[in-house]
Design an enzyme around this catalytic site. Structure first.
Site, mmCIF file in Angstrom:
data_model
loop_
_atom_site.group_PDB
_atom_site.id
_atom_site.type_symbol
_atom_site.label_atom_id
_atom_site.label_comp_id
_atom_site.label_asym_id
_atom_site.label_seq_id
_atom_site.Cartn_x
_atom_site.Cartn_y
_atom_site.Cartn_z
ATOM 1 C CD GLU A 88 43.082 36.522 33.941
ATOM 2 O OE1 GLU A 88 44.258 36.452 33.539
ATOM 3 O OE2 GLU A 88 42.666 37.437 34.662
ATOM 4 C CG HIS A 106 45.539 39.879 33.097
ATOM 5 N ND1 HIS A 106 45.593 38.885 34.050
ATOM 6 C CD2 HIS A 106 46.307 40.885 33.587
ATOM 7 C CE1 HIS A 106 46.364 39.258 35.059
ATOM 8 N NE2 HIS A 106 46.816 40.483 34.786
ATOM 9 C CB ALA A 132 43.345 43.306 41.746
ATOM 10 N NE ARG A 133 47.488 38.153 39.481
ATOM 11 C CZ ARG A 133 48.171 39.113 38.840
ATOM 12 N NH1 ARG A 133 47.524 40.119 38.269
ATOM 13 N NH2 ARG A 133 49.483 39.057 38.763
HETATM 14 C C1 DGY Z 1 51.041 41.934 37.142
HETATM 15 O O1 DGY Z 1 52.154 42.408 36.925
HETATM 16 O O2 DGY Z 1 50.761 41.379 38.194
HETATM 17 C C2 DGY Z 1 50.035 42.050 36.053
HETATM 18 O O3 DGY Z 1 48.822 41.503 36.376
HETATM 19 C C3 DGY Z 1 50.548 41.427 34.770
HETATM 20 O O4 DGY Z 1 51.273 42.365 34.138
#
Ligand code: DGY
Length: 327
Positions: free
Chosen positions: A269, A287, A239-240
């Protein structure tokens, strides 16, 4: 006159051709992310901007672009890089790229689960290093994925796509909802059982994160939450990064409080916590959740379609996050 649009990174040729046909393009000339100064200067006078998650779109950036700016078409489904309130206050439409990367990102979550439990990168390194010993019943033993309990934090598009794949592995599915549990306590789409966050943390053999990054989800998983997980459990994050307190994660992984992690995203990142890099019980990826040829093309086309709807036809962009600016 074609509308002026800034593209902050060269995209696939088919997408660039589509954009070139319709817009007067300014394209980041570098093979790197633009510096903030370069970006602010390049944004000046644009009617549309197509940024990546590497560009921060806040009040300063919107003001640098100027009052003619009408749309920012993010090349990502996540939009934590954009201050949507600031854009709405300035009448600028914000769009993202939902749906087209759902399956690709879900595939990667499963890849991380299998890679970390079955020690795939380690085995690959052994083979390449000429260190494949004779067959040994105690060699490179890992953990099973099939028939274990998968706990999902967030059950949106990607969360459900992961659940669907995990069902094929015979996994038991549980999730912690963003809001209330549905009537009956089971998600009607994927059949995952809805539980409290604490119950999911305590029961999951694999915890997979699928929430957007917001003020509420920042460090959703910290030392306290990690301590509630089984020591045999694995954390998967596609996710993040900032949803997890990376320092607390390093401590949990180092002390044996957690069995392992598969991470595609990081708190700062492209920097990765040095404590993660030295660990053998983690698989780290840069990522790449949506990084397939087809999906990146689809994301580019989606962003271009959003730009075209508003700037060429004066229509509502299909993926507008703040439609109130259109009325
Ligand atoms: C998104 O789309 O949010 C991804 O993390 C990057 O492609």
């Amino acid at each position: 006159m074609k509308p002026k649009v800034l593209i902050t990174r060269r995209l696939s040729q088919a997408v660039m051709d589509m954009l070139n046909d319709n817009f007067a393009l300014s394209v980041n000339p570098h093979e790197r992310v633009m510096t903030r100064e370069e970006f602010l200067a390049a944004a000046r006078g644009m009617e549309g901007i197509l940024p990546l998650l590497t560009e921060r779109i806040d009040g300063e950036a919107l003001d640098a672009a100027g009052p003619q700016l009408r749309i920012v078409a993010n090349h990502a489904v996540g939009y934590n890089n954009i201050d949507v309130h600031a854009a709405t206050a300035r009448g600028v439409a914000i769009t993202n790229t939902p749906d087209v990367l759902t399956d690709t990102t879900a595939d990667l979550a499963l890849a991380l689960m299998l890679a970390v439990t079955r020690r795939v990168p380690e085995g690959d390194r052994l083979c390449r290093g000429g260190r494949f010993p004779e067959w040994n019943p105690q060699f490179m033993l890992g953990a099973d994925v099939h028939h274990k309990t998968l706990g999902l934090i967030g059950l949106g598009r990607v969360g459900r796509a992961v659940a669907k794949r995990a069902a094929g592995f015979g996994m038991r599915l549980i999730y912690a909802p963003h809001g209330e549990c549905p009537a009956g306590g089971v998600d009607p789409v994927c059949g995952a059982k809805c539980l409290s966050l604490d119950e999911v943390l305590a029961q999951a053999d694999f915890l997979s994160l699928h929430v957007p990054l917001t003020e509420e989800t920042h460090h959703l998983l910290g030392a306290v939450e990690l301590a509630r997980m089984k020591p045999s459990a694995f954390l998967i994050n596609t996710a993040r990064g900032p949803v997890v307190d990376e320092q607390a994660l390093v401590e949990a992984l180092t002390s044996g409080r957690l069995a392992g992690a598969g991470l595609d995203v990081f708190e700062n990142e492209p920097l990765i916590h040095p404590g993660l890099v030295g660990l053998g019980n983690v698989v780290l990826l840069p990522h790449v959740g949506s990084a397939t040829v087809d999906t990146r093309m689809a994301m580019g086309i989606k962003a271009a379609t959003n730009l075209a709807a508003l700037l060429l036809r004066g229509e509502a962009p299909p993926d507008c996050l703040n439609p109130e600016v259109l009325s």
